[in-house]
Design a protein around this motif. Structure first.
Motif, PDB file in Angstrom:
ATOM      1  N   UNK A  59      -0.411   0.696   6.431  1.00  9.59           N
ATOM      2  CA  UNK A  59      -1.615   1.057   5.958  1.00  9.59           C
ATOM      3  C   UNK A  59      -1.842   0.622   4.608  1.00  9.59           C
ATOM      4  N   UNK A  60      -3.050   0.241   4.333  1.00 14.01           N
ATOM      5  CA  UNK A  60      -3.279  -0.187   2.981  1.00 14.01           C
ATOM      6  C   UNK A  60      -2.900   0.881   1.965  1.00 14.01           C
ATOM      7  N   UNK A  61      -2.889   2.285   2.122  1.00 19.44           N
ATOM      8  CA  UNK A  61      -2.685   3.356   1.331  1.00 19.44           C
ATOM      9  C   UNK A  61      -1.020   3.388   1.011  1.00 19.44           C
ATOM     10  N   UNK A  62      -0.237   2.712   1.879  1.00 17.25           N
ATOM     11  CA  UNK A  62       1.121   2.769   1.953  1.00 17.25           C
ATOM     12  C   UNK A  62       1.441   1.834   0.722  1.00 17.25           C
ATOM     13  N   UNK A  63       0.776   1.106   0.252  1.00 17.86           N
ATOM     14  CA  UNK A  63       0.885  -0.049  -1.044  1.00 17.86           C
ATOM     15  C   UNK A  63       0.457   0.596  -2.284  1.00 17.86           C
ATOM     16  N   UNK A  96      -0.419 -12.876  -0.265  1.00 13.80           N
ATOM     17  CA  UNK A  96      -0.711 -13.173   1.113  1.00 13.80           C
ATOM     18  C   UNK A  96       0.186 -12.527   1.875  1.00 13.80           C
ATOM     19  N   UNK A  97       1.523 -12.201   1.679  1.00 15.04           N
ATOM     20  CA  UNK A  97       2.281 -11.606   2.809  1.00 15.04           C
ATOM     21  C   UNK A  97       1.855 -10.144   2.822  1.00 15.04           C
ATOM     22  N   UNK A  98       1.375  -9.354   1.716  1.00 15.44           N
ATOM     23  CA  UNK A  98       0.950  -7.978   1.697  1.00 15.44           C
ATOM     24  C   UNK A  98      -0.354  -7.914   2.480  1.00 15.44           C
ATOM     25  N   UNK A  99      -1.334  -8.918   2.124  1.00 13.35           N
ATOM     26  CA  UNK A  99      -2.743  -9.020   2.946  1.00 13.35           C
ATOM     27  C   UNK A  99      -2.519  -9.053   4.377  1.00 13.35           C
ATOM     28  N   UNK A 100      -1.484  -9.728   4.903  1.00 12.72           N
ATOM     29  CA  UNK A 100      -1.483  -9.847   6.298  1.00 12.72           C
ATOM     30  C   UNK A 100      -0.828  -8.348   6.697  1.00 12.72           C
ATOM     31  N   UNK A 101       0.184  -8.033   6.015  1.00 16.08           N
ATOM     32  CA  UNK A 101       0.890  -6.575   6.406  1.00 16.08           C
ATOM     33  C   UNK A 101      -0.189  -5.623   6.444  1.00 16.08           C
ATOM     34  N   UNK A 102      -1.087  -5.716   5.491  1.00 18.01           N
ATOM     35  CA  UNK A 102      -2.106  -4.436   5.408  1.00 18.01           C
ATOM     36  C   UNK A 102      -3.462  -4.747   6.507  1.00 18.01           C
ATOM     37  N   UNK A 103      -3.287  -5.910   6.997  1.00 17.23           N
ATOM     38  CA  UNK A 103      -4.501  -6.451   8.003  1.00 17.23           C
ATOM     39  C   UNK A 103      -5.764  -6.923   7.446  1.00 17.23           C
TER      40      UNK A 103
END
Length: 269
Positions: A34-38, A103-110
């Motif tokens: 989830x975005x908030x996880x980051x 880029x990697x985190x953007x993909x993980x967060x959808x």
């Protein structure tokens, strides 16, 4: 700072690996992130997510805005703005390692469909005139000696009436900070200016200042609180070397007035 100095300051070669290890250690499922996880590790600036949210409130972003996050680091601000407002964000950073991690985190967060990441210099942006309606610049100018050029580029890529949102550290009284600090391991990497000179550089580049707020006391208090919290696997220390000493030196200089924290919104004219 030169490009080489910036690479030396920010690149470790293991940012993505270190962040992945921190997320796994905290029990996060990388397949359902989830975005908030980051939130605790992606905002590499004073007051973190709180500062970004306050600045976003001031500019009232809409889904139709075309936003530039200039000096985006690993992309925390871009992800927050895209997730909060549904706008499209272009994230620019000089450090390619940070761009790859973003880029990697953007993909993980959808959120990779709403965010484009470009490796580029904020003083030489690879965009046409009047491309964006809003530009975020958080804790960038401390690494840029030529403030005039920085804000001239900001004005060039913004439409008339577009907004520039800034959150920055500036010089206070009583001498400079102890080093290292988050943006500079040594004095030669730091290009602090006074609040008045920063404001003048922005205005001279073609902006009207609409908001100019000194948040030093608030920043110092929050940073002091954060330093007392027990360690967590998720945090900036996951990928920022010697982060504890950097945060401690920053907090001490904010608390005694050697540094000031300013928040501003300017309108392109």
């Amino acid at each position: 700072m030169t490009d080489i100095q910036i690479e030396t300051q920010y690149s470790t070669g293991v940012s993505r690996q270190a962040i992945e290890q921190a997320l796994v250690a905290a029990g996060k499922d990388l397949g359902h992130l989830l975005p908030e996880d980051l939130a605790l590790l992606e905002d590499f600036h004073t007051m973190g997510r709180s500062a970004t949210a306050q600045l976003a409130d001031l500019v009232e972003i809409t889904p139709g805005d075309e936003v530039l996050d200039a000096g985006s680091g690993i992309g925390g601000t871009a992800r927050y703005l895209a997730g909060r407002s549904g706008c499209h964000v272009v994230a620019v950073d000089l450090t390619e390692e940070y761009c790859e991690t973003a880029r990697w985190l953007n993909q993980l967060a959808g959120l990779d469909d709403r965010i484009s990441v470009r490796q580029a210099d904020v003083t030489d942006l690879p965009f046409e005139d009047a491309t964006f309606t809003l530009m975020f610049s958080q804790h960038v100018q401390m690494n840029v000696a030529d403030k005039a050029h920085l804000y001239e580029e900001a004005r060039r890529v913004l439409v008339a009436g577009g907004q520039l949102a800034v959150w920055d550290i500036v010089a206070g009284d009583g001498g400079g900070p102890d080093f290292p600090v988050p943006w500079a391991d040594r004095p030669g990497y730091s290009h602090l200016t006074t609040p008045g000179r920063l404001r003048t550089a922005i205005e001279t580049a073609g902006f009207d200042i609409e908001q100019w707020n000194d948040l030093t006391d608030q920043a110092a208090a929050l940073m002091q609180t954060l330093l007392t919290l027990p360690p967590s696997p998720i945090g900036l220390q996951a990928f920022v070397p010697n982060f504890g000493a950097k945060a401690t030196n920053l907090t001490a200089a904010l608390a005694d007035g050697r540094l000031r924290a300013v928040q501003g919104v300017a309108r392109a004219v």
